[in-house]
Design a protein around this motif. Structure first.
Motif, PDB file in Angstrom:
ATOM      1  N   SER A   1       1.162   2.226  -3.630  1.00  7.74           N
ATOM      2  CA  SER A   1      -0.015   2.155  -4.505  1.00  7.74           C
ATOM      3  C   SER A   1      -0.347   3.485  -5.173  1.00  7.74           C
ATOM      4  CB  SER A   1      -1.222   1.624  -3.726  1.00  7.74           C
ATOM      5  OG  SER A   1      -1.486   2.459  -2.613  1.00  7.74           O
TER       6      SER A   1
ATOM      7  N   GLY B   1       0.798  -1.223   0.000  1.00 10.63           N
ATOM      8  CA  GLY B   1       0.000   0.000   0.000  1.00 10.63           C
ATOM      9  C   GLY B   1       0.829   1.270   0.000  1.00 10.63           C
TER      10      GLY B   1
ATOM     11  N   ALA C   1     -11.693   2.663   4.550  1.00 13.77           N
ATOM     12  CA  ALA C   1     -10.898   1.466   4.266  1.00 13.77           C
ATOM     13  C   ALA C   1     -11.632   0.190   4.671  1.00 13.77           C
ATOM     14  CB  ALA C   1      -9.558   1.560   4.993  1.00 13.77           C
TER      15      ALA C   1
ATOM     16  N   ALA D   1      -2.536   3.600   2.149  1.00 10.94           N
ATOM     17  CA  ALA D   1      -2.444   4.685   1.164  1.00 10.94           C
ATOM     18  C   ALA D   1      -2.993   5.996   1.720  1.00 10.94           C
ATOM     19  CB  ALA D   1      -3.199   4.291  -0.104  1.00 10.94           C
TER      20      ALA D   1
ATOM     21  N   SER E   1      -8.240   7.781  -0.567  1.00 15.87           N
ATOM     22  CA  SER E   1      -7.327   8.857  -0.182  1.00 15.87           C
ATOM     23  C   SER E   1      -7.890  10.215  -0.559  1.00 15.87           C
ATOM     24  CB  SER E   1      -5.962   8.656  -0.849  1.00 15.87           C
ATOM     25  OG  SER E   1      -5.365   7.469  -0.411  1.00 15.87           O
TER      26      SER E   1
ATOM     27  N   VAL F   1      -5.595  -0.069   1.037  1.00 12.31           N
ATOM     28  CA  VAL F   1      -6.400   1.153   1.021  1.00 12.31           C
ATOM     29  C   VAL F   1      -6.137   1.997   2.269  1.00 12.31           C
ATOM     30  CG1 VAL F   1      -8.756   2.034   0.976  1.00 12.31           C
ATOM     31  CG2 VAL F   1      -8.157   0.054  -0.404  1.00 12.31           C
TER      32      VAL F   1
ATOM     33  N   ALA G   1      -7.714   2.750  -3.691  1.00 10.07           N
ATOM     34  CA  ALA G   1      -6.842   3.498  -2.781  1.00 10.07           C
ATOM     35  C   ALA G   1      -6.879   4.988  -3.110  1.00 10.07           C
ATOM     36  CB  ALA G   1      -5.409   2.975  -2.865  1.00 10.07           C
TER      37      ALA G   1
END
Length: 684
Positions: free
Chosen positions: A173, A170, A440, A479, A429, A476, A425
């Motif tokens: 990512s 992650g 997440a 990130a 974010s 996720v 992700a």
């Protein structure tokens, strides 16, 4: 202390009235040299980060395995990091050593590393999807889902291996998008911004004085909380012993999970959790344990068999778990759709604004602070090809190795997750940058439905779905956490390279410490871990396994009339969110009084005792704010951090004593007068 805060406020107001020009943050720090990225990562910062990360891992596990509610610990990490480095400098100077100056960049590195360590404790899933794989939780469900390939035996080796395989991917990512997210789109990441302003204030003259006062307050409450937890331990030498079982509202209320268990941890959590969340949980416990479950228990023998084990999901326990799941899914699905829509809308709006600005010759003015921050943020870049290469390699390694741990998951299942994960992700974010709300866990639940049903029950679909949840959740969650930290670094002039390296170091430490803390402190010390009547019921273990059951078996997993209740509460959760969004859109201030469906759902399974604890914390905060709002904002988080850290720290020696079979020497219990008379007669 109150007078000092008021004096500062008066001076600020007086300065404004006299028309004095206030310096901006970067103008204040203009004369201070910004160290290179290598100098921002020091031996002392890594040592302090490891110690604080270890403490915070205990805190996260205690919260995760008791109620699953984990507040933001960023403020405590920044404050304690400042305190321990100052202590380090003091001791080093007394020993005659030369002390490097403590910079806000080093403070940021410590905070980032600590949050990375404690973040692994959350995303590791020991209180949710990993626990949902165990036989202890599986025994509470239907026998047809309790097969060998749908259950995992916990083992330290495979838990460390799985964490090591999935925790680093992650980080890479959405690493190439950091400039777009923070500079081009100017996403605020509220928690990251608040932490940055806190760290910046620590390193000014006035801020350092206030920080020392905050640390002093934290230390007092830390010591008091630790001593109180130790004192309580002496009286817990048996089942239902101790002050935590004090029936303050009477025994009938106690039987329905309404009592104040004197937990300083949850009183502290309540101080930093919004009022609406605490009151929503109290409302949820009244609706469930005060009204619904007593009514459903009257249908015993009609709606469900009277011969079922107490913890069977086919009985009353099933209503508690599945109705809670319905509310969580309703709330999560609504938030998921809203965040995706807001993300797409804002992306489209940003592109339109760019086209408008390019057509317009006038360039908007950029402040001095933004110029300086952008300059340093773009100075130490991490090449895009490095991020892409590392992501591909780590994804391939995980795709090949994870199936050896979970045979029901094939390499193409894992590869599918890593193909779609960067998109999710980015969405998470971006939404987190707008609203400070990470979804997440909702992406993880989505993975349970997709991959659990893809594999199927007979092929181990429950374990497959839960393991896929872990892979997705790790990517996720990491990130969005990384982008939060980049925002903090952007505002404190910490190098992106030092931030990334500190995140990697924190991840390495977290991958090692989290399984050991879980294994030795919780697993061995608490054989009933995961059961609703234990000290650590880990409610989300049963919830996540329940989601996997629904994904594979459908409504056949539900007790009689449970589906109707689930549908009703699912739409009730959606309706609450719609009402809140509409009220917020029209700037109706009463929106803060609309209950949170997610918060309401948690006590459906656990009861109202922890909600009462948290409401006590809210009352303390409310009282402090009524007395002096500025002082409350400055010192209530320190009080809360002290309560949480002190109570959680006692868990370390308590678990060591339990490992060596040292039991508390006394037992204190509370009985009704009639029960006491009965016991006295029996003793004669």
């Amino acid at each position: 202390m109150e007078m000092e805060v008021e004096d500062k406020l008066e001076k600020m107001e007086q300065g404004k009235k006299e028309g004095e020009k206030e310096l901006t943050i970067e103008e204040i720090f203009e004369t201070k040299e910004v160290p290179s990225w290598r100098s921002q990562i020091t031996i002392r910062s890594i040592v302090v980060s490891a110690l604080l990360g270890f403490l915070f891992t205990f805190i996260v596990f205690k919260l995760n395995l008791s109620t699953g509610i984990i507040p933001s610990l960023n403020v405590a990490a920044g404050l304690l990091g400042f305190f321990f480095i100052q202590l380090w400098i003091y001791v080093e100077s007394k020993l005659g050593g030369s002390c490097k100056p403590f910079t806000r960049q080093e403070n940021t590195v410590i905070q980032t590393c600590v949050v990375a360590i404690s973040g692994i404790a959350f995303s590791s899933g020991y209180g949710s999807y990993i626990l949902g794989m165990t036989k202890l939780v599986a025994d509470q469900g239907p026998a047809m889902a309790n097969t060998a390939n749908n259950v995992m035996t916990l083992g330290l080796g495979w838990m460390i291996g799985f964490l090591a395989l999935v925790s680093f991917v992650g980080l890479f990512s959405i690493l190439p998008l950091r400039k777009i997210m923070l500079i081009d789109y100017k996403l605020t990441y509220p928690s990251g911004t608040a932490t940055a302003y806190l760290i910046n204030s620590f390193h000014t003259d006035q801020g350092a004085k206030l920080a020392k006062q905050q640390v002093k307050t934290l230390s007092k409450w830390f010591a008091g909380s630790f001593v109180w937890a130790m004192f309580q331990w002496f009286f817990t030498g048996g089942k239902d012993c101790g002050f935590a079982s004090f029936p303050i509202f009477g025994h009938k209320a106690f039987d329905h999970k309404f009592f104040f268990d004197l937990s300083s941890t949850y009183v502290g959590v309540g101080m930093i959790t919004p009022y609406s969340i605490n009151l929503s949980m109290l409302f949820g416990s009244i609706v469930s344990w005060g009204i619904m479950w007593p009514l459903i228990e009257q249908q015993k023998g009609k709606w469900y068999s009277a011969d079922l084990p107490v913890k069977s999901l086919s009985g009353i326990e099933g209503y508690k778990v599945f109705v809670a799941i319905a509310m969580i899914l309703g709330d999560g699905l609504f938030q998921f759709v809203v965040v995706i829509c807001k993300t797409l809308y804002n992306l489209l709006k940003k592109n339109l604004d760019k086209e408008t600005n390019s057509a317009n010759t006038a360039t908007p003015a950029v402040s001095y602070d933004d110029q300086r921050r952008t300059e340093y943020f773009l100075k130490d870049q991490i090449p895009t090809w490095v991020a892409v290469f590392c992501y591909v390699v780590l994804a391939l390694v995980a795709s090949l190795c994870v199936p050896f741990i979970f045979p029901s998951l094939k390499f193409y299942h894992i590869l599918t997750i890593y193909i779609i994960a960067p998109i999710l992700a980015f969405c998470n974010s971006y939404g987190c940058g707008l609203s400070d709300w990470s979804l997440a866990s909702n992406y993880g639940k989505l993975a349970i439905f997709i991959f659990g049903s893809w594999v199927g029950l007979n092929n181990g679909g429950i374990v497959a779905g839960l393991a896929a949840c872990g892979v997705m959740l790790s990517i996720v969650s990491t990130a969005s956490d990384l982008m939060q930290d980049f925002r903090t670094g952007y505002l404190t002039l910490a190098s992106p390279r030092s931030m990334f390296v500190s995140q990697v170091i924190g991840t390495v430490i977290g991958v090692i410490t989290s399984p050991f803390v879980f294994w030795f402190f919780f697993h061995k010390g608490n054989p009933n871990l995961g059961q609703s009547d234990s000290s650590y019921p880990a409610p989300f273990g049963a919830v996540y396994r329940g989601i996997a059951l629904i994904a594979i078996e459908g409504v056949s997993a539900l007790p009689k009339n449970c589906l109707t209740l689930c549908i009703g509460f699912f739409f009730f959760a959606v309706l609450l969110n719609i009402i809140k969004e509409v009220m917020m859109h029209f700037n109706i201030k009463a929106h803060k009084y609309v209950p949170s469906a997610m918060a309401m759902a948690i006590p459906f399974y656990l009861g109202g005792y922890f909600a009462i604890d948290m409401c006590v914390g809210s009352l303390y905060r409310f009282w402090r704010e009524r007395k002096n709002k500025a002082e409350a904002d400055a010192f209530v988080p320190a009080v809360a951090s002290g309560l949480i850290c002190g109570d959680s720290l006692w868990g370390m020696p308590a678990s060591i004593l339990s490992t060596f079979k040292v039991d508390p020497p006394l037992c204190i219990k509370f009985f009704t007068h009639g029960k006491v008379v009965e016991l006295l007669r029996a003793s004669k």
